[in-house]
Design an enzyme around this catalytic site. Sequence first.
Site, PDB file in Angstrom:
ATOM      1  CE1 TYR A 129      40.446  57.008  45.367  1.00 11.88           C
ATOM      2  CE2 TYR A 129      39.649  55.404  43.788  1.00 11.88           C
ATOM      3  CZ  TYR A 129      40.299  55.706  44.972  1.00 11.88           C
ATOM      4  OH  TYR A 129      40.796  54.705  45.743  1.00 11.88           O
ATOM      5  CD  GLU A 172      46.393  32.827  33.000  1.00 15.23           C
ATOM      6  OE1 GLU A 172      46.760  31.845  32.321  1.00 15.23           O
ATOM      7  OE2 GLU A 172      46.448  32.870  34.238  1.00 15.23           O
TER       8      GLU A 172
END
Length: 422
Positions: free
Chosen positions: A323, A399
């Site tokens: 990458y 969350e």
Amino acid sequence: MSQAPVAASSLAAQIDTAAHAIEARLIAWRRDFHAHPELGNREFRTAGIVADHLRALGLDEVRTGVAHTGVVGLLKGALPGPVVALRADMDALPVAEEVDLPFASKVKADWNGAQVGVMHACGHDTHTAILMATAEVLASQRAGLRGSVKFIFQPAEELPPEGEDGGAKMMIEEGAMADPKPDAIFGLHVTSRLPINVVGYRPGPTMASADNLKITVHGSQTHGAMPWAGVDPIVVSAQVVLGLQTVISRQTDLTKEPAVLTIGTIHGGLRENIIPDSVEMRGTIRTFDEEMRDDIHERVTYLAQAIARGSRAGCTVCIKKNYPVTVNDPALTDAMLPTLARVAGPGRLVLVPKVTGSEDFSFFQQVVPGLFIFIGVTPEDKDPSKVAPNHSPRFYVDERCLVTGVRALAHLAVDFLERSVA
Ligand SMILES: [Zn+2]
Ligand SMILES: [Zn+2]
């Protein structure tokens, strides 16, 4: 043009309302993906759910099977304008989950020939759920939306299985960034290193390039009691391991950008009294500048071979570029900072240090200006520097980050589109 700020601010309020309204379903999607993680290039179930969702939203185009399992959706706003892309990655990792959750992963799968536990240990389950919700939020605002939004759901960010192609590079090769070509791209990553809902950004080089290094030292096998009768690749390998550190510490201008070279494996020999024919080493090279990247590669190859030659050994150096450097376009980052500050709230937008991890979001940034941000997932009562990091079997996501993620992507997209026509 005088109407734009009013229109934009009412759109912004509607986005926030819609983002909060979708939270329960957003959490349900995330838990479902978390319980059913799929490895790179195997995101069949995940991609199917994503594609069904985008079609149900009535998007103008939904392409599937891009770079094996990738999904690309296009939402055309009612008003003319530019194109912006939002990207999420979908793949999980070969990690056996240890978090005590009712929706913890029990999935096992084959990875390069081994049976492994599979877990969303990098949080790509949250990225996928966030982008699904963002698509729904923006689709609900189509009447007031300028330009188009492209939703890119990408496979295999964590590299495809050995011998396969995949990920962002392959999606680009298969046209994900064409027809229409976006004018900018945004993406995010959840991170344990920031407290819950703190938004992190950095202009310029942000995440490292990551390249694989494989060195084979070729000696000549002999009796361990008579090293002069052969060429000892183990002693040469020891010299190579130490010598390569001087490429970073003595030959690289570290005032410009940091760099890392790590030898992670070294294998050679079968028993104590035999000097083997060869030794193989594998490592990783991380940089924050493409010129330094090429320079270090050249110096590693030259030095390893020169050290081996000094002992009459052979040396094969193979560097595989994975990458590139993740570079946030400075002008785009600057332009979007007010948006990020508004999304994060007072005191919750932070400039983060460089990250020596890597991201194939960098390939998209080679096509158009891009901005990749971070969202904290560590609960307030925990120390982000001490909790299990991304990729750990104990990686835990609060969350409450999910709605923030949706707001971040939706506002980045809309503000970019509004700004570009203002
Ligand atoms: Zn990862
Ligand atoms: Zn990741």
